[in-house]
Write an enzyme that holds these catalytic residues in place. Sequence first.
Site, PDB file in Angstrom:
ATOM      1  N   LYS A 234      38.929  27.868  15.827  1.00 42.28           N
ATOM      2  CA  LYS A 234      39.947  27.082  16.515  1.00 42.28           C
ATOM      3  C   LYS A 234      41.236  27.094  15.704  1.00 42.28           C
ATOM      4  CE  LYS A 234      40.306  22.413  18.566  1.00 42.28           C
ATOM      5  NZ  LYS A 234      39.531  21.149  18.741  1.00 42.28           N
TER       6      LYS A 234
ATOM      7  N   SER B 157      39.306  19.432  23.233  1.00 41.47           N
ATOM      8  CA  SER B 157      40.485  20.223  22.895  1.00 41.47           C
ATOM      9  C   SER B 157      40.167  21.667  22.506  1.00 41.47           C
ATOM     10  CB  SER B 157      41.261  19.569  21.746  1.00 41.47           C
ATOM     11  OG  SER B 157      40.475  19.489  20.576  1.00 41.47           O
TER      12      SER B 157
ATOM     13  N   SER C 171      35.641  16.929  21.708  1.00 42.59           N
ATOM     14  CA  SER C 171      36.404  18.175  21.823  1.00 42.59           C
ATOM     15  C   SER C 171      35.596  19.452  21.673  1.00 42.59           C
ATOM     16  CB  SER C 171      37.557  18.184  20.814  1.00 42.59           C
ATOM     17  OG  SER C 171      38.571  17.301  21.206  1.00 42.59           O
TER      18      SER C 171
END
Length: 470
Positions: A99, A177, A201
């Site tokens: 990420k 996210s 997330s």
Amino acid sequence: QRVPKPAATLLYTTSVRMKSCLIHPTVAYLREELIAGRTTSRALVEQALARIADPLGEGPRAYMKVYADLARAEADASDALRAAGVVRSPVEGLPVSVKDLFDVGGDVTLAGSKALASEPPATRDAPAVARLRAAGAVILGRTSMVEFAFGGIGTNPHFGTPANPHDRGTGRIPGGSSSGAAVAVADGLCVMGLGSDTRGSVRIPAALCGVTGFKPTQSRVPREGAFPLSYTLDSVGPLARSVSCCAVFDAILAADGQPADARAPEPAALPSLRLLAPRCFALDDLDPPVAAAFERALAALSAAGARISTADAPCLDAAHALFAGGGFAGAEAAQIHRALLKTKRELYDPNVAKRIEAGEGFFSGADYVQLGLDRRAVIGEAAELLSQYDAVLLPTTPSVAPTIEEVSVSGDEYARWNLRMLRNPGLINMIDGCAVSLPCHSPGEEAPIGLMVAGVGGSDRRVLAVARAI
């Protein structure tokens, strides 16, 4: 105009007799293929890179940066080590993603934002990234995310939003996210996506995209070198094809023994399991498909011999109440971004900036201290309740993925959908627990739906064993 392409998976040549096989590859399967010499790390990396680069796929939106040359070099090095009899771990040579909020040495950590573009590059890999490299995993690139990880929808106005693999022609949200990580795993653009989870997330995008995600106990995996959202609630975990895949990567990320010994726990025996389906707000106002899938899952587990109990869970309702006014994340994000917002607010996603600014002045110092004390009490109450069970079961999200258009109608609609997606998974962060989200929909017939299997802090391997059995 881009023509949406159906979600795809990696294509592997498995033998002379079988020219090709379109599958969702797991860590165990790929490990056997590599051991048998039917594929190589370089071949896996090249296949993933080709899919990422496909202009008709979601790769250009799932990835913010691709380390193509470095990935090829690392794959070649892995293949050379394997030929010499050196295999560092079960994930040796497998292509993975990280990420965009994790430090990668030599790169600026943008965290999905343009506001950090002028910051100096990271001097070293985040510990989680370094542990993956040391285990022989090949880092393909950095995946897209909600700006600063502040949201469960998955949209990003700066770098684009990868479309959910379900109903791609319509364009549904991927969840956030860790949006790019989930789409990359679902589309075969990596074997595992490293994500972070503050209020769901990892689990929200896993549920909405039909993959598996694991949020460990916060202290299990180092958070250093990951741009923070909430010092209190952030955790680091994997998204992958199966519970077993997540468990193997979790063992590496947590440095749970030597990398070479990383394994998934054996599945728990279903007939011996005591599972709690709690009576609490998290079962209110479910989309009909989510309610039906959850009830179907409970019925299937009961038929397999698991003992399903229902009981009031006031501690979970109390945990939810601690998010009022933004909770820990609101206050802590306001402190983290205070200086940057003063000089670069115009570079923020307006939806994100608005939420961060709301945390300024909402709590007094005394309120913040009281919130910590209240959380400590809720953690104790949850531990007392859940000690009677092997795991608690809930729908990961109360809704299937809405369309990107629906959540973009207005700032108010974005906020409403965002809170709805964060509602259930955030409970486990607040009680400092651990949880797996695994698919529980009927493939090909329904939108992806996640079943959350959760436990108290420190019960990570037991929760993974229960999730494997399920």
